[in-house]
Write an enzyme that holds these catalytic residues in place. Structure first.
Site, short mmCIF file in Angstrom:
data_model
loop_
_atom_site.label_atom_id
_atom_site.label_comp_id
_atom_site.label_asym_id
_atom_site.label_seq_id
_atom_site.Cartn_x
_atom_site.Cartn_y
_atom_site.Cartn_z
N SER A 195 0.80 -1.23 0.00
CA SER A 195 0.00 0.00 0.00
C SER A 195 0.83 1.28 0.00
O SER A 195 0.28 2.36 -0.25
CB SER A 195 -0.96 0.01 1.20
N VAL A 233 1.32 -3.79 4.07
CA VAL A 233 1.21 -5.03 4.83
C VAL A 233 2.44 -5.93 4.70
O VAL A 233 2.50 -6.99 5.33
CB VAL A 233 -0.06 -5.83 4.46
N TYR A 254 -2.90 -2.42 -10.48
CA TYR A 254 -2.91 -2.33 -9.01
C TYR A 254 -2.05 -3.42 -8.37
O TYR A 254 -1.23 -3.15 -7.49
CB TYR A 254 -4.36 -2.41 -8.51
N TYR A 279 -3.85 3.30 7.80
CA TYR A 279 -5.12 2.57 7.83
C TYR A 279 -6.04 3.20 8.88
O TYR A 279 -6.05 4.41 9.06
CB TYR A 279 -4.89 1.07 8.09
N LYS A 338 0.55 3.32 -3.06
CA LYS A 338 -0.62 4.15 -3.30
C LYS A 338 -0.27 5.64 -3.27
O LYS A 338 -0.94 6.45 -3.92
CB LYS A 338 -1.70 3.84 -2.27
#
Length: 311
Positions: free
Chosen positions: A67, A265, A195, A247, A70
């Protein structure tokens, strides 16, 4: 020289102290390609805007961005499509839900993801990167990240990519829901390929810290002194890092650490001390929110002892 030695000594002490917290977490196993990561590993690299560099612990350990990517897909989408187009498709608010939750897509403003850092938002962002098909889009993002890291060796971990693609039932559900609501306009499987590939890009702490340094410098490459990302877009990215980057523990992290950060993660954390430091951390053991247990503890030490909080 004495100051540098002091920084290094304290950093080494905090890494070993924070490493002891790893037993409280677990390595991510729901993506098979991540399950073999060493639970008690911990490493940190810091690049300073003044050229200083520090590292401690397992900084040569390679891991996938997950992530953390992102942040950079958002920046590239903003550079490609512009602020207005991006935020017509994705919101600007934290959710308080798990990063892979579907709940708010149906309950609030149906179909539009709350922000670019939850999975739903990141899938939409992947569709806004320019390119003729998933291969070109993925290559453009990879080259962008290589440029910021100043390392053309960065590449994908094919095993992690394949395991993500094969086990991504929830992400497919999210993407088809987005497609059904007209938020995702591109082909679902092609968008998901972009992605999954961005999540599987392999880095180490030093490369991650250099990428963070560009953000700490408001989009200026510290090596070439060129503005490689518009300052406005870096401001947007750092704002999301504060509100959504850890998160649904982002509020707690803002209070206890007070730095823009984005976790993944795999146990990686990218963090920024604006105008001063770019930080890259790896600590594969995760807490229940999906953040590195030892990595968060280490950043808490740095922020509180060296007064780095932006608040």
């Amino acid at each position: 020289m004495e100051t540098k030695r002091f920084y290094q000594q304290r950093l080494d002490e905090w890494v070993e102290e924070s490493r002891k917290q790893a037993y409280k977490g677990r390595v991510a196993e729901y993506i098979p390609g991540l399950a073999a990561a060493p639970q008690h590993a911990l490493g940190i690299a810091l690049w300073g805007t003044d050229g200083q560099f520090f590292q401690s612990g397992d900084t040569d350990l390679h891991f996938t961005m997950q992530s953390i990517s992102k942040v950079f897909s958002l920046l590239l989408a903003l550079m490609d499509s512009g602020e207005k187009s991006v935020f017509q498709k994705v919101g600007m608010e934290p959710t308080g839900d798990d990063f892979n939750s579907i709940l708010k897509l149906e309950l609030v403003d149906p179909g539009k993801p709350f922000n670019p850092f939850i999975n739903a938002g990141a899938i939409v962002i992947a569709s806004l990167i320019q390119g003729d098909g998933p291969d070109e889009k993925s290559e453009r993002l990879l080259q962008f990240i290589r440029h910021l890291a100043h390392d053309n060796r960065l590449d994908y971990n094919e095993a992690v990519y394949e395991s993500e693609r094969e086990t991504a039932h929830r992400n497919r559900s999210i993407a088809y829901y987005l497609k059904d609501n007209g938020v995702l306009e591109d082909d679902v499987e092609e968008t998901l390929e972009v992605y999954f590939r961005q999540c599987s890009i392999v880095v180490n702490c030093k490369q991650l810290a250099h990428m963070a340094l560009v953000l700490a410098s408001d989009g200026v490459d510290p090596v070439t002194k060129q503005q490689v990302i518009p300052r406005r877009y870096v401001q947007i990215a750092k704002s999301f890092m504060v509100t959504c980057g850890m998160y649904n523990a982002s509020g707690e992290f803002a209070i206890e650490v007070g730095l823009p950060a984005k976790s993944g993660v795999s146990g990686g954390i990218l963090s920024v001390v604006p105008g001063k430091w770019g930080i890259g951390i790896i600590g594969p053991a995760l807490n229940s929110k999906g953040n590195s247990v030892a990595g968060v503890q280490l950043l808490r030490h740095l922020s509180q002892d060296w007064d780095w909080s932006i608040f």
